[in-house]
Motif scaffolding. Structure first.
Motif, PDB file in Angstrom:
ATOM      1  N   UNK A  89       1.779 -12.965   0.096  1.00 59.69           N
ATOM      2  CA  UNK A  89       0.320 -12.961  -0.540  1.00 59.69           C
ATOM      3  C   UNK A  89      -0.852 -12.341   0.277  1.00 59.69           C
ATOM      4  N   UNK A  90      -0.886 -12.743   1.298  1.00 55.26           N
ATOM      5  CA  UNK A  90      -2.218 -12.532   2.479  1.00 55.26           C
ATOM      6  C   UNK A  90      -2.068 -10.700   2.263  1.00 55.26           C
ATOM      7  N   UNK A  91      -0.903 -10.211   2.548  1.00 60.60           N
ATOM      8  CA  UNK A  91      -0.668  -8.654   2.815  1.00 60.60           C
ATOM      9  C   UNK A  91      -1.207  -8.105   1.298  1.00 60.60           C
ATOM     10  N   UNK A  92      -0.902  -8.764   0.315  1.00 58.48           N
ATOM     11  CA  UNK A  92      -1.354  -8.075  -1.125  1.00 58.48           C
ATOM     12  C   UNK A  92      -2.750  -8.047  -1.254  1.00 58.48           C
ATOM     13  N   UNK A  93      -3.200  -9.269  -0.749  1.00 53.16           N
ATOM     14  CA  UNK A  93      -4.851  -9.512  -0.954  1.00 53.16           C
ATOM     15  C   UNK A  93      -5.362  -8.404   0.044  1.00 53.16           C
ATOM     16  N   UNK A  94      -4.911  -8.223   1.105  1.00 54.74           N
ATOM     17  CA  UNK A  94      -5.440  -7.422   2.100  1.00 54.74           C
ATOM     18  C   UNK A  94      -5.574  -5.963   1.560  1.00 54.74           C
ATOM     19  N   UNK A  95      -4.461  -5.685   1.051  1.00 54.27           N
ATOM     20  CA  UNK A  95      -4.299  -4.145   0.518  1.00 54.27           C
ATOM     21  C   UNK A  95      -5.243  -4.051  -0.540  1.00 54.27           C
ATOM     22  N   UNK A  96      -5.317  -4.817  -1.659  1.00 53.47           N
ATOM     23  CA  UNK A  96      -6.211  -4.602  -2.827  1.00 53.47           C
ATOM     24  C   UNK A  96      -7.877  -4.776  -2.282  1.00 53.47           C
ATOM     25  N   UNK A  97      -8.017  -5.805  -1.669  1.00 50.52           N
ATOM     26  CA  UNK A  97      -9.542  -5.832  -1.356  1.00 50.52           C
ATOM     27  C   UNK A  97     -10.052  -5.381  -0.126  1.00 50.52           C
ATOM     28  N   UNK A  98      -9.014  -4.538   0.804  1.00 55.57           N
ATOM     29  CA  UNK A  98      -9.533  -3.830   1.915  1.00 55.57           C
ATOM     30  C   UNK A  98      -9.874  -4.419   2.979  1.00 55.57           C
ATOM     31  N   UNK A  99      -9.194  -5.727   3.396  1.00 58.30           N
ATOM     32  CA  UNK A  99      -9.452  -6.402   4.387  1.00 58.30           C
ATOM     33  C   UNK A  99      -8.463  -6.133   5.409  1.00 58.30           C
ATOM     34  N   UNK A 100      -8.902  -5.897   6.582  1.00 61.00           N
ATOM     35  CA  UNK A 100      -7.753  -5.470   7.541  1.00 61.00           C
ATOM     36  C   UNK A 100      -7.481  -6.038   8.731  1.00 61.00           C
TER      37      UNK A 100
END
Ligand code: PHE
Length: 380
Positions: free
Chosen positions: A352-363
């Motif tokens: 989930x964290x990865x999916x959220x990072x990809x969609x919301x541009x969090x690195x």
């Protein structure tokens, strides 16, 4: 009423000049005003009326008897004038007060009942849901819309559910990738396995087993939740993170249903223009196993960044790895008394964290767990 000058004559009060008469009436008016202010109801108002206008012993009557009638020839005109003025003023004020009391106007009620609108109210700041929670709900909505339901399971698991029933025996090397935290409490680990320690689950897959134990097929569930691994924190690792598991089992589920479902989800989540692909992979509880990729959402799948350089996110490969999945390994059905000859299905486990990072541009995954309001407030 505490002023009693009207109970004696002007002579007894030592009044000899018209100027003194005016002062006496001014004091009387102040007294009347104070009494009137204190009248907040029909009852107290009536008492005021009797005290001041009562025929027999009201203040006005006594003033007439004690001040006016016995007044000297020089003072009489002044007293008569002042008395008339006083009476007119008092009547006007009394009328206004009566109207206020009858209309229930706020100034007529006592100070204790008054609401002070100038006081600042009590502020109750409303927070917002954490981005991880928002993305969970976003993903849940997509799967619920195509017939999945949401179930949950325990974060403290037995090795049986976390490993054995998922076709991961104790000697299996994949356990090395899923080292975790053990809880010192020896328990019988499950049917046919020796006692072992409890552990913090390394993935949401044990809820596949718990769900199939509990219900007959068909099964269509997703499982959001926290998982744990013995990873050192860095920009892409955390000892606690979030997964969403998916499981669909029925008599006629094919590989096409599987890839179609995943494609539908990925397009719903990232937008219709993304492409998906899968590559062979390995998990003990799926066969065949695949790894799903999405066309790079940063460079549009071209491998080239906006400034012409190689895309730093997909490293020029045009694809970004999303999550593992596969058709349920028939061996797993054996652990839950499902008929492996009649049933087929698929499962997936998304970070989930990865999916959220990809969609919301969090690195940096750590941003999710630091609770810095400057980060949290960007996702109200
Ligand atoms: N549980 C696997 C993991 O955490 C992901 C997975 C789930 C793979 C379901 C296949 C099917 O790595």
């Amino acid at each position: 009423m505490s002023h009693h000058s009207h109970e004696t004559t002007l002579a007894a009060l030592g009044v000899t000049e018209p100027g003194q008469v005016a002062l006496l009436f001014a004091q009387l008016l102040a007294q009347a005003n104070a009494d009137l202010e204190a009248a907040h109801s029909a009852d107290t108002f009536e008492k005021f009326r009797v005290d001041w206008f009562g025929r027999k012993s009201g203040v006005l009557t006594l003033v007439g008897d004690n001040w006016l009638k016995p007044a000297s020839q020089e003072l009489k005109p002044a007293v008569g004038q002042e008395l008339n003025k006083f009476k007119a003023q008092l009547e006007a004020r009394m009328e206004a007060r009566r109207a206020a009391i009858e209309s229930g106007a706020p100034e007529a009620s006592g100070a204790k009942d008054r609401v002070d609108l100038s006081l600042p109210g009590v502020r109750r700041p409303v927070g917002s849901r954490h981005l991880i929670r928002q993305v969970f709900e976003e993903i849940e909505d997509i799967f619920v819309s195509i017939g999945f339901s949401v179930v949950e399971g325990p974060e403290i698991e037995t090795p049986y559910y976390n490993f054995e029933a998922l076709n991961i025996p104790e000697y299996h090397p994949v356990r090395d990738d899923m080292d975790t935290f053990y809880v010192e409490a020896a328990v019988s680990s499950g049917p046919g396995t020796p006692a072992g320690s409890l552990l913090l689950r390394t993935h949401t897959s044990p809820v596949q087993i718990r769900t199939m134990e509990r219900q007959e097929p068909p099964v269509r569930v997703i499982v959001p939740g926290k998982v744990y691994r013995r990873d050192n924190p860095d920009a892409t690792h955390s000892f606690m993170f979030h997964q969403i598991e998916g499981l669909a089992v029925d008599t006629d589920i094919t590989f096409c249903d599987f890839t179609g479902t995943i494609q539908y989800f990925v397009k719903q989540y990232f937008g219709p223009s993304v492409e998906t692909r899968f590559r062979p992979s390995y998990f003990p509880f799926t066969e065949p196993s695949v790894e799903f990729d999405v066309s790079c959402i940063f460079c549009g799948g071209t491998g080239v960044a906006a400034n012409g350089a190689t895309c730093g996110k997909c490293k020029g490969s045009c694809w970004i790895e999303l999550f593992g999945a596969g058709m349920v390994d028939p061996a797993v059905y054996g652990f839950v008394n499902y008929d492996a000859k009649k049933l087929s299905g698929f499962a997936f486990g998304m970070g989930m964290d990865r999916l959220a990072m990809l969609k919301y541009g969090i690195d940096d995954i750590q941003a999710f767990f630091q609770n810095d309001v400057r980060f949290l407030r960007q996702f109200p």
